[in-house]
Design a protein around this motif. Sequence first.
Motif, mmCIF file in Angstrom:
data_model
loop_
_atom_site.group_PDB
_atom_site.id
_atom_site.type_symbol
_atom_site.label_atom_id
_atom_site.label_comp_id
_atom_site.label_asym_id
_atom_site.label_seq_id
_atom_site.Cartn_x
_atom_site.Cartn_y
_atom_site.Cartn_z
ATOM 1 N N LEU A 148 0.831 -1.198 0.000
ATOM 2 C CA LEU A 148 0.000 0.000 0.000
ATOM 3 C C LEU A 148 0.866 1.248 0.000
ATOM 4 O O LEU A 148 1.664 1.465 0.899
ATOM 5 N N ARG A 149 0.700 2.083 -1.019
ATOM 6 C CA ARG A 149 1.384 3.375 -1.092
ATOM 7 C C ARG A 149 0.326 4.479 -1.043
ATOM 8 O O ARG A 149 -0.865 4.216 -0.908
ATOM 9 N N GLY A 150 0.742 5.687 -1.228
ATOM 10 C CA GLY A 150 -0.163 6.823 -1.026
ATOM 11 C C GLY A 150 -1.127 7.110 -2.146
ATOM 12 O O GLY A 150 -1.975 7.986 -2.022
ATOM 13 N N SER A 151 -1.014 6.412 -3.275
ATOM 14 C CA SER A 151 -1.916 6.659 -4.396
ATOM 15 C C SER A 151 -2.151 5.357 -5.147
ATOM 16 O O SER A 151 -1.447 4.361 -4.936
ATOM 17 N N GLN A 152 -3.121 5.374 -6.049
ATOM 18 C CA GLN A 152 -3.482 4.161 -6.767
ATOM 19 C C GLN A 152 -2.334 3.644 -7.629
ATOM 20 O O GLN A 152 -2.046 2.447 -7.633
ATOM 21 N N ASN A 153 -1.665 4.540 -8.347
ATOM 22 C CA ASN A 153 -0.623 4.071 -9.257
ATOM 23 C C ASN A 153 0.658 3.673 -8.536
ATOM 24 O O ASN A 153 1.356 2.746 -8.958
ATOM 25 N N MET A 154 0.980 4.339 -7.432
ATOM 26 C CA MET A 154 2.131 3.900 -6.655
ATOM 27 C C MET A 154 1.858 2.542 -6.003
ATOM 28 O O MET A 154 2.747 1.695 -5.900
ATOM 29 N N THR A 155 0.606 2.319 -5.596
ATOM 30 C CA THR A 155 0.222 1.011 -5.077
ATOM 31 C C THR A 155 0.291 -0.039 -6.180
ATOM 32 O O THR A 155 0.748 -1.170 -5.965
ATOM 33 N N ARG A 156 -0.139 0.334 -7.371
ATOM 34 C CA ARG A 156 -0.064 -0.578 -8.516
ATOM 35 C C ARG A 156 1.375 -1.018 -8.762
ATOM 36 O O ARG A 156 1.649 -2.194 -9.004
ATOM 37 N N LEU A 157 2.326 -0.087 -8.672
ATOM 38 C CA LEU A 157 3.732 -0.428 -8.894
ATOM 39 C C LEU A 157 4.283 -1.312 -7.782
ATOM 40 O O LEU A 157 5.046 -2.250 -8.039
ATOM 41 N N ALA A 158 3.890 -1.017 -6.528
ATOM 42 C CA ALA A 158 4.380 -1.835 -5.410
ATOM 43 C C ALA A 158 3.817 -3.255 -5.494
ATOM 44 O O ALA A 158 4.539 -4.234 -5.235
ATOM 45 N N LYS A 159 2.548 -3.384 -5.861
ATOM 46 C CA LYS A 159 1.956 -4.714 -6.011
ATOM 47 C C LYS A 159 2.637 -5.481 -7.141
ATOM 48 O O LYS A 159 2.879 -6.691 -7.042
ATOM 49 N N TYR A 160 2.962 -4.757 -8.212
ATOM 50 C CA TYR A 160 3.673 -5.407 -9.315
ATOM 51 C C TYR A 160 5.024 -5.943 -8.832
ATOM 52 O O TYR A 160 5.422 -7.065 -9.169
ATOM 53 N N SER A 161 5.751 -5.128 -8.048
ATOM 54 C CA SER A 161 7.052 -5.569 -7.525
ATOM 55 C C SER A 161 6.899 -6.858 -6.720
ATOM 56 O O SER A 161 7.662 -7.813 -6.908
ATOM 57 N N ALA A 162 5.916 -6.880 -5.814
ATOM 58 C CA ALA A 162 5.726 -8.064 -4.973
ATOM 59 C C ALA A 162 5.449 -9.301 -5.823
ATOM 60 O O ALA A 162 6.024 -10.377 -5.597
ATOM 61 N N ASP A 163 4.586 -9.150 -6.823
ATOM 62 C CA ASP A 163 4.256 -10.291 -7.697
ATOM 63 C C ASP A 163 5.483 -10.741 -8.491
ATOM 64 O O ASP A 163 5.740 -11.941 -8.651
ATOM 65 N N LEU A 164 6.252 -9.765 -8.982
ATOM 66 C CA LEU A 164 7.442 -10.088 -9.781
ATOM 67 C C LEU A 164 8.461 -10.859 -8.953
ATOM 68 O O LEU A 164 9.034 -11.861 -9.413
ATOM 69 N N TYR A 165 8.676 -10.429 -7.705
ATOM 70 C CA TYR A 165 9.716 -11.051 -6.894
ATOM 71 C C TYR A 165 9.343 -12.494 -6.520
ATOM 72 O O TYR A 165 10.219 -13.328 -6.284
ATOM 73 N N VAL A 166 8.041 -12.761 -6.466
ATOM 74 C CA VAL A 166 7.604 -14.137 -6.226
ATOM 75 C C VAL A 166 7.941 -15.021 -7.432
ATOM 76 O O VAL A 166 8.358 -16.177 -7.290
ATOM 77 N N LYS A 167 7.783 -14.458 -8.653
ATOM 78 C CA LYS A 167 7.974 -15.243 -9.883
ATOM 79 C C LYS A 167 9.438 -15.385 -10.283
ATOM 80 O O LYS A 167 9.815 -16.322 -10.994
ATOM 81 N N LEU A 168 10.262 -14.437 -9.870
ATOM 82 C CA LEU A 168 11.648 -14.382 -10.363
ATOM 83 C C LEU A 168 12.446 -15.650 -10.073
ATOM 84 O O LEU A 168 13.288 -16.065 -10.870
ATOM 85 N N GLU A 169 12.208 -16.228 -8.904
ATOM 86 C CA GLU A 169 12.998 -17.392 -8.491
ATOM 87 C C GLU A 169 12.815 -18.535 -9.490
ATOM 88 O O GLU A 169 13.793 -19.162 -9.919
ATOM 89 N N ALA A 170 11.562 -18.790 -9.899
ATOM 90 C CA ALA A 170 11.314 -19.871 -10.861
ATOM 91 C C ALA A 170 11.915 -19.542 -12.219
ATOM 92 O O ALA A 170 12.408 -20.429 -12.940
ATOM 93 N N GLU A 171 11.920 -18.263 -12.574
ATOM 94 C CA GLU A 171 12.414 -17.857 -13.896
ATOM 95 C C GLU A 171 13.934 -17.911 -13.988
ATOM 96 O O GLU A 171 14.487 -18.272 -15.024
#
Length: 815
Positions: free
Chosen positions: A58-81
């Motif tokens: 959760l960040r202070g705005s919708q798009n900053m939250t969108r970017l933080a959520k993307y980071s979290a999802d990416l870091y979960v997938k990176l290990e398999a990739e």
Amino acid sequence: MAKAVPSKARVVIIGGGVSGCSVAYHLAKLGWTNVVLLERKQLTCGTTWHAAGLIGQLRGSQNMTRLAKYSADLYVKLEAETGIGTGMRQCGSISVALTNERKEELFRQASLARAFNVDVREISPQEIKEMYPHLNVADVVAGVHLPLDGQCDPANIAMALAKGARQNGAQVIEGVKVTSVTHKDGRVTGVTCVQEGETYTIEADHVVNCAGMWARDLAGTSGVTVPLHACEHFYIVTEPIPGLTRLPVLRVPDEATYYKEDAGKMLVGAFELKAKPWGMEGIREDFCFDQLPDDFDHFQPILEDAIKRMPMLETAGIHTFFNGPESFTPDDRYYLGEVPELKNYWVATGYNSIGIVSSGGAGMALAQWMNDGEPPFDLWEVDIRRAQPFQKNRRYLKERVTETLGLLYADHFPYRQMATARGVRRTPLHEHLKARGAVFGEVAGWERANWFAKPGQEREYRYSWQRQNWFENQREEHLAVRNGVGFFDMTSFGKIRVEGRDALSFLQRLCAGEMDVAAGRIVYTQMLNERGGIESDLTVTRLSETAFLLVVPGATLQRDLAWLRKHIADEFVVVTDVTAAESVLCIMGPKARDLMRRVSPNDFSNAAHPFGTARQIEVGMGLARAHRVTYVGELGWELYVSTDQTAHVFEALEEAGADLGLKLCGIHTLDSCRIEKAFRHFGHDITDEDHVLEAGLGFAVKTAKPAFIGREAVLRKQEAGLDRRLVQFRLTDPEPLLFHNEAVVRDGKIVSIVTSGNYGHHLGGAIGLGYVPCRGESEEEVLASTYEIEIAGRRVKAEASLKPMYDPRAERVRA
């Protein structure tokens, strides 16, 4: 053996921390070839290696939250990739409040999280204790739990991103220091760099500065502004604690601390309110995985609070006392995008200690921006074009970053003002207004009167989420503008002259309004992008056949200058920033005409000076250009006065207005008046992501004129219909306040957020603007719904309108 330095690349990325690795990864994923990342020493050796690795979605705005959520999802997938363990685990996070004001903030954030579809739950002290048994909750008021937050291994994430970039064809070369970015005719041509004492040149179409705490100095060699400065950042890691099990990340912002359990040890870090800047003499050449000297005296008050908060720390041995540098910016937000000074010079830097959670999303967004030529969504919060040239001053930065480090965990009160590095940009009336009780705020370095204190009243803010100590002052100023006459100093407006043989055709192409008007006419218009999104909200005054004056918000001046200059084709046009040449003195209210007649022999009747026109007038013993426009929804004039005559004109107005009840008014009143009139605010209500028709600004768009940027998108939207509408809301309960980011509830369901809010003193309640989805619906159907606004978990009934609730026919403006 060192890798060979190539002679050519499509893009050179400077800096091998998590940010640079993310940009390289995402560009390579998009299919870019000849991507080269250069790291001066070793990957992650600047700041990334010692980051705490907290992943808060959760960040202070919708798009900053969108970017933080993307980071979290990416870091979960990176290990398999990539096969590299990222240490990413979603252990959740808890933030606790020790005061009712902090509880209000956290619960407002929880409402926002629900609007953004982030899993969140408000929790009691007892529930906190159950989830975190080691915690002293005796003085805890409440908390918020985000179960999908987590923690990670920052260095491994950077390594995984670098490997992923290589797997997709990028080159990652360590031990190569970039000494300068080369450029010609206003665009980058490549870089010069040194490897093992040898100097090389790489030709490149694009360069990305991801150099972290080196970014400012590197940018400066090319005349580019990237204002940031390093600060010391402290944390401790305990010895293993028997029986310590996996725990959520814990934040206690009222004590400026965070806690992270890792492998049976506890990490305790701080964002203290007054930080220690570092690197004033530059960063030594051999800096690589370096720690800074201990300063236990500085950290001791933090540790003492931590031991009270978590008593088990008293007997835990300290394994590591760490101090390392991180870079901070003047406004606590990072930098992304293309710089205004050089085409194809991009930045992704200045992460203010949230680089790990930000970089995954920021790298994706920047790569898309570079690939498509426009950002994927509104990124104005972090856009490098918000930086002011003066902010690269080292003394200014050193003073300011002592404050910005602590802002991460400080109370994020509405209207909170920076306390450090103030007074850099002042209007000619600054001392006059100060002597009359002005309490100043700062935007883009400008000191602006936000409100006026009464005699004997303290001249400072008392912050709160409730009514602050200036609420009644604002009310009196507001009603003076509605019923009498008010004065605003709006010198901070950005002022741009566009002139030359092709000035008209140039502005016709960039602006959605009709620019071919008579000299002296003022046109309210927008500059659009190809999607029909709003790049700029401005007025354009035609001064002569070949000269125009553009007036823009002070905060967007650099952005607007860059947009104009970027679009000059084979045309004879000169774009000049003339902001400092003229002050803007606004006389607004139903008695404005009476006041103007007292200070000027000119005719101010509707016939002689209709709305939307400008002309030169005499005022006092000086001259001004009087623009009949308004941002408060009343009869009035903006007087553009050369800076040398400003004080005289003000004194003449003040003397003449004494028995008319002339009231000095601040920016808070300007904002409360404009929101009653439903005037849009750029950066909140309208952005480059918001379609001009859905923003309710179709009246300013003239599709019958020659082609302009965004025209086709406007025509397509007219044919397809609107997906959402910007609606004005008024709370029926006069007590609650709206600021922005409160959840909009339609027929019991959260559908969006309030984009901006203030108190409507004439309308008798808090007023907000917000978009409502309306695909396939008529205006009547949109208004037939029941609306509420969720504020800190409490829903308040709201009236909705698609027309301004105040003076919907603009009769007062044209009186």
